[in-house]
Enzyme design. Sequence first.
Site, mmCIF file in Angstrom:
data_model
loop_
_atom_site.group_PDB
_atom_site.id
_atom_site.type_symbol
_atom_site.label_atom_id
_atom_site.label_comp_id
_atom_site.label_asym_id
_atom_site.label_seq_id
_atom_site.Cartn_x
_atom_site.Cartn_y
_atom_site.Cartn_z
ATOM 1 N N CYS A 167 -7.455 -4.358 10.811
ATOM 2 C CA CYS A 167 -8.452 -4.113 9.760
ATOM 3 C C CYS A 167 -8.493 -2.599 9.610
ATOM 4 O O CYS A 167 -8.545 -1.879 10.615
ATOM 5 C CB CYS A 167 -9.819 -4.645 10.180
ATOM 6 S SG CYS A 167 -11.176 -4.081 9.128
ATOM 7 N N ASP A 225 -9.622 -0.701 -1.005
ATOM 8 C CA ASP A 225 -10.224 -1.386 0.143
ATOM 9 C C ASP A 225 -11.596 -1.906 -0.293
ATOM 10 O O ASP A 225 -12.174 -1.426 -1.273
ATOM 11 C CB ASP A 225 -10.382 -0.439 1.344
ATOM 12 C CG ASP A 225 -10.922 -1.173 2.587
ATOM 13 O OD1 ASP A 225 -10.594 -2.351 2.779
ATOM 14 O OD2 ASP A 225 -11.695 -0.571 3.346
ATOM 15 N N SER A 226 -12.110 -2.852 0.482
ATOM 16 C CA SER A 226 -13.457 -3.339 0.199
ATOM 17 C C SER A 226 -14.484 -2.221 0.405
ATOM 18 O O SER A 226 -15.569 -2.262 -0.159
ATOM 19 C CB SER A 226 -13.781 -4.501 1.135
ATOM 20 O OG SER A 226 -13.692 -4.053 2.480
ATOM 21 N N CYS A 252 -6.308 -2.943 2.799
ATOM 22 C CA CYS A 252 -7.308 -3.881 3.299
ATOM 23 C C CYS A 252 -6.552 -5.111 3.775
ATOM 24 O O CYS A 252 -5.884 -5.788 2.975
ATOM 25 C CB CYS A 252 -8.265 -4.247 2.160
ATOM 26 S SG CYS A 252 -9.459 -5.530 2.606
ATOM 27 N N HIS A 280 -10.684 -0.647 8.762
ATOM 28 C CA HIS A 280 -11.895 0.023 9.263
ATOM 29 C C HIS A 280 -11.760 0.379 10.752
ATOM 30 O O HIS A 280 -12.434 1.296 11.225
ATOM 31 C CB HIS A 280 -13.124 -0.879 9.118
ATOM 32 C CG HIS A 280 -13.700 -0.933 7.734
ATOM 33 N ND1 HIS A 280 -13.076 -1.560 6.697
ATOM 34 C CD2 HIS A 280 -14.870 -0.434 7.229
ATOM 35 C CE1 HIS A 280 -13.821 -1.457 5.600
ATOM 36 N NE2 HIS A 280 -14.916 -0.779 5.907
ATOM 37 N N GLU A 304 -19.901 0.162 7.708
ATOM 38 C CA GLU A 304 -20.335 0.476 6.327
ATOM 39 C C GLU A 304 -21.784 0.961 6.316
ATOM 40 O O GLU A 304 -22.165 1.771 5.489
ATOM 41 C CB GLU A 304 -20.179 -0.753 5.426
ATOM 42 C CG GLU A 304 -18.726 -1.108 5.113
ATOM 43 C CD GLU A 304 -18.056 -0.164 4.120
ATOM 44 O OE1 GLU A 304 -18.707 0.280 3.166
ATOM 45 O OE2 GLU A 304 -16.860 0.141 4.334
#
Length: 269
Positions: free
Chosen positions: A194, A7-8, A70, A196, A162
């Site tokens: 997403c 994932d990012s 992701c 997240h 983040e």
Amino acid sequence: MAIGVFDSGLGGLTVLEAAQKRLPDVDFIYLADSAHAPYGVRTADDIYNLTTAAVQRLFDAGCDLVILACNTASAAALRRMQEGWVPEGKRVLGVFVPLIEAMTERQWGDNSPPREVAVKHVALFATPATVSSRAFQRELAFRAIGVDVEAQACGGVVDAIEDGDMILAEALVRSHVDALKRKMPHPQAAILGCTHYPLMQDVFQQALGADVQVYSQANLVGESLADYLTRHPDKMGTGTSAYLTTGDPKRVSDRAVQFMRRQITFVSA
Ligand code: DGL
């Protein structure tokens, strides 16, 4: 043979955790490209270049199979990677298809023609890059007819998560749900597109209302990976995981512990 999970940033940990629970004997290597997160505001070429570099790092670490946990990378880069980049003997899988199969009541790999399904009005929450790729709508159209999808690009949410700024993340989620509801007042289902966003699932559910069914990817991807592994049993290991980041390992580990509420120690990729 470890399975790579990419994932990012931290969002893919929601997918990894479900996969670890579902597959306790499998070894995983997680890679967070924290130095370049968020991906959701980048161009498709930029996302492709960052994603191939990260996946190559996981191949170099010995992974034959990498899950792109992701949506942004899955939407903007996966097809291009599968068409011309993935080397012989390696596999890269994305996270959309299991979710869309669940929503359209399909078994894994059911490639029959699109048909009518129970849900007719679907809200999609995703990053700007995922929304503009229209990859969800494309995958859905292969499987279902007559589904009205209203997409909301949720700018700022990944950055806030983040940064560990959950007050801002919560306010942004509420305002994105409001914006969606102005376009589609009564969605039947909502897709958290997403990885997240499961970290904010309660806020989405509360803002949408209890009668909206919220689909998130973590468990669905865990199930579909388990299904894949019954056909590829060489992936079984001893249940260990390693965590790599392109960012500051201390900072990323602190955030990971905050979100996942267990000790997770990242090292430099
Ligand atoms: N977790 C990524 C996703 O599923 C976040 C993308 C980003 O870095 O903006 O889309």
